[in-house]
Scaffold this motif. Sequence first.
Motif, PDB file in Angstrom:
ATOM      1  N   SER A 215       0.837  -1.195   0.000  1.00 62.73           N
ATOM      2  CA  SER A 215       0.000   0.000   0.000  1.00 62.73           C
ATOM      3  C   SER A 215       0.872   1.245   0.000  1.00 62.73           C
ATOM      4  O   SER A 215       2.067   1.186   0.303  1.00 62.73           O
ATOM      5  CB  SER A 215      -0.920   0.028   1.243  1.00 62.73           C
ATOM      6  N   ILE A 216       0.251   2.377  -0.321  1.00 60.53           N
ATOM      7  CA  ILE A 216       0.910   3.676  -0.272  1.00 60.53           C
ATOM      8  C   ILE A 216       0.262   4.506   0.823  1.00 60.53           C
ATOM      9  O   ILE A 216      -0.974   4.542   0.933  1.00 60.53           O
ATOM     10  CB  ILE A 216       0.792   4.406  -1.626  1.00 60.53           C
ATOM     11  N   LEU A 217       1.066   5.157   1.641  1.00 61.69           N
ATOM     12  CA  LEU A 217       0.552   6.055   2.676  1.00 61.69           C
ATOM     13  C   LEU A 217       0.074   7.334   2.005  1.00 61.69           C
ATOM     14  O   LEU A 217       0.869   8.085   1.441  1.00 61.69           O
ATOM     15  CB  LEU A 217       1.625   6.360   3.713  1.00 61.69           C
ATOM     16  N   SER A 218      -1.225   7.585   2.053  1.00 68.13           N
ATOM     17  CA  SER A 218      -1.794   8.754   1.399  1.00 68.13           C
ATOM     18  C   SER A 218      -1.211  10.044   1.978  1.00 68.13           C
ATOM     19  O   SER A 218      -1.143  10.228   3.182  1.00 68.13           O
ATOM     20  CB  SER A 218      -3.322   8.756   1.581  1.00 68.13           C
ATOM     21  N   ARG A 219      -0.726  10.904   1.102  1.00 67.70           N
ATOM     22  CA  ARG A 219      -0.138  12.205   1.428  1.00 67.70           C
ATOM     23  C   ARG A 219       1.182  12.079   2.184  1.00 67.70           C
ATOM     24  O   ARG A 219       1.685  13.046   2.726  1.00 67.70           O
ATOM     25  CB  ARG A 219      -1.123  13.082   2.191  1.00 67.70           C
ATOM     26  N   GLY A 220       1.738  10.898   2.204  1.00 60.75           N
ATOM     27  CA  GLY A 220       3.102  10.698   2.674  1.00 60.75           C
ATOM     28  C   GLY A 220       3.385  11.122   4.101  1.00 60.75           C
ATOM     29  O   GLY A 220       2.520  11.077   4.982  1.00 60.75           O
ATOM     30  N   VAL A 221       4.632  11.555   4.314  1.00 58.65           N
ATOM     31  CA  VAL A 221       5.090  11.855   5.668  1.00 58.65           C
ATOM     32  C   VAL A 221       4.331  13.031   6.270  1.00 58.65           C
ATOM     33  O   VAL A 221       4.205  13.144   7.494  1.00 58.65           O
ATOM     34  CB  VAL A 221       6.613  12.125   5.672  1.00 58.65           C
ATOM     35  N   ARG A 222       3.798  13.910   5.421  1.00 52.18           N
ATOM     36  CA  ARG A 222       3.033  15.050   5.952  1.00 52.18           C
ATOM     37  C   ARG A 222       1.814  14.568   6.727  1.00 52.18           C
ATOM     38  O   ARG A 222       1.502  15.095   7.800  1.00 52.18           O
ATOM     39  CB  ARG A 222       2.590  15.978   4.818  1.00 52.18           C
ATOM     40  N   SER A 223       1.115  13.570   6.206  1.00 52.72           N
ATOM     41  CA  SER A 223      -0.061  13.058   6.908  1.00 52.72           C
ATOM     42  C   SER A 223       0.335  12.410   8.232  1.00 52.72           C
ATOM     43  O   SER A 223      -0.413  12.462   9.214  1.00 52.72           O
ATOM     44  CB  SER A 223      -0.813  12.056   6.030  1.00 52.72           C
ATOM     45  N   TRP A 224       1.523  11.797   8.256  1.00 55.35           N
ATOM     46  CA  TRP A 224       2.027  11.180   9.485  1.00 55.35           C
ATOM     47  C   TRP A 224       2.261  12.246  10.564  1.00 55.35           C
ATOM     48  O   TRP A 224       1.866  12.084  11.718  1.00 55.35           O
ATOM     49  CB  TRP A 224       3.313  10.429   9.172  1.00 55.35           C
ATOM     50  N   LEU A 225       2.864  13.342  10.184  1.00 51.29           N
ATOM     51  CA  LEU A 225       3.135  14.424  11.127  1.00 51.29           C
ATOM     52  C   LEU A 225       1.848  15.127  11.550  1.00 51.29           C
ATOM     53  O   LEU A 225       1.689  15.514  12.715  1.00 51.29           O
ATOM     54  CB  LEU A 225       4.117  15.422  10.517  1.00 51.29           C
ATOM     55  N   GLU A 226       0.926  15.299  10.617  1.00 51.80           N
ATOM     56  CA  GLU A 226      -0.347  15.932  10.951  1.00 51.80           C
ATOM     57  C   GLU A 226      -1.165  15.093  11.911  1.00 51.80           C
ATOM     58  O   GLU A 226      -2.015  15.618  12.631  1.00 51.80           O
ATOM     59  CB  GLU A 226      -1.146  16.199   9.670  1.00 51.80           C
ATOM     60  N   ALA A 227      -0.907  13.789  11.934  1.00 58.07           N
ATOM     61  CA  ALA A 227      -1.607  12.903  12.867  1.00 58.07           C
ATOM     62  C   ALA A 227      -0.974  12.931  14.261  1.00 58.07           C
ATOM     63  O   ALA A 227      -1.357  12.153  15.140  1.00 58.07           O
ATOM     64  CB  ALA A 227      -1.614  11.478  12.323  1.00 58.07           C
ATOM     65  N   GLY A 228       0.014  13.808  14.450  1.00 58.39           N
ATOM     66  CA  GLY A 228       0.655  13.944  15.751  1.00 58.39           C
ATOM     67  C   GLY A 228       1.772  12.965  16.005  1.00 58.39           C
ATOM     68  O   GLY A 228       2.242  12.825  17.141  1.00 58.39           O
ATOM     69  N   GLN A 229       2.249  12.302  14.951  1.00 58.99           N
ATOM     70  CA  GLN A 229       3.312  11.319  15.093  1.00 58.99           C
ATOM     71  C   GLN A 229       4.680  11.980  14.875  1.00 58.99           C
ATOM     72  O   GLN A 229       4.776  13.081  14.333  1.00 58.99           O
ATOM     73  CB  GLN A 229       3.107  10.180  14.095  1.00 58.99           C
ATOM     74  N   THR A 230       5.713  11.304  15.298  1.00 56.98           N
ATOM     75  CA  THR A 230       7.064  11.856  15.223  1.00 56.98           C
ATOM     76  C   THR A 230       7.941  11.038  14.273  1.00 56.98           C
ATOM     77  O   THR A 230       7.574   9.935  13.855  1.00 56.98           O
ATOM     78  CB  THR A 230       7.723  11.871  16.611  1.00 56.98           C
ATOM     79  N   LEU A 231       9.093  11.597  13.942  1.00 57.21           N
ATOM     80  CA  LEU A 231      10.066  10.917  13.105  1.00 57.21           C
ATOM     81  C   LEU A 231      11.213  10.400  13.958  1.00 57.21           C
ATOM     82  O   LEU A 231      11.422  10.863  15.076  1.00 57.21           O
ATOM     83  CB  LEU A 231      10.601  11.862  12.025  1.00 57.21           C
ATOM     84  N   SER A 232      11.947   9.455  13.429  1.00 56.85           N
ATOM     85  CA  SER A 232      13.059   8.834  14.140  1.00 56.85           C
ATOM     86  C   SER A 232      14.329   8.925  13.309  1.00 56.85           C
ATOM     87  O   SER A 232      14.270   8.934  12.081  1.00 56.85           O
ATOM     88  CB  SER A 232      12.737   7.363  14.440  1.00 56.85           C
ATOM     89  N   GLN A 233      15.459   8.992  13.988  1.00 63.16           N
ATOM     90  CA  GLN A 233      16.754   8.952  13.308  1.00 63.16           C
ATOM     91  C   GLN A 233      17.433   7.595  13.480  1.00 63.16           C
ATOM     92  O   GLN A 233      18.535   7.392  12.963  1.00 63.16           O
ATOM     93  CB  GLN A 233      17.660  10.068  13.832  1.00 63.16           C
TER      94      GLN A 233
END
Length: 219
Positions: free
Chosen positions: A126-144
Amino acid sequence: MRKQINALVSAKWLVDAMKTSNPRVHITETVFERPCPSTGSFRSETYEKGHIPTASFFNLFEASDQSSDLELTAPTASQFSDYASSRGISNDDHVVIYDRDPSLDFHYHSCRIWWLFRLFGHEKVSILSRGVRSWLEAGQTLSQEVPSWKANYIAKLNEGLLVNYPDIVENAMEKNSKFQLIDARSLPSFIRGNVPHSISVPFDSFYNQDGSFKKPGTN
């Protein structure tokens, strides 16, 4: 009954799916970067600066057939198996692909990777709709944190999803084409030159202005 796999998933769906291990979700970030000219490395600094937790990255250039003179040629089944294994992807995984940016150009890359998985027999993708922006808008964080990747992926080519250059040439020379060739480039590119009997369906016609995919039946 086999569970239906949606080609597009939301950030909320992904957050919930990551809480379960059946089926295992493997997240991978789209990378469209040529190797470093001095080292030949496909290392992605963009990915390392921050990505969805546990995600690998999937570079279209690195995953292509390196022996071909044509850039981005689809890999062989053996090459795809090796690359997917090196990303830690297993045949039973539900693969979710996402873009760094929901702009139109980057959605093309995710779609290309989605197609590669389907080409080699992987249905749970599957493809995450609207990519990483949607992930951040959902209140989620990124990892290094860069996970360790290792798996034993076995690809099986679905020949029904692929035609070769001789097939295109033969089809273009016949009055009654055996198949309809679609040119997904921009309309100006199509007008400048195209394969006989092809029709123009620009890839950006499938997107809204915010980079999200249009719903079926909308113009």
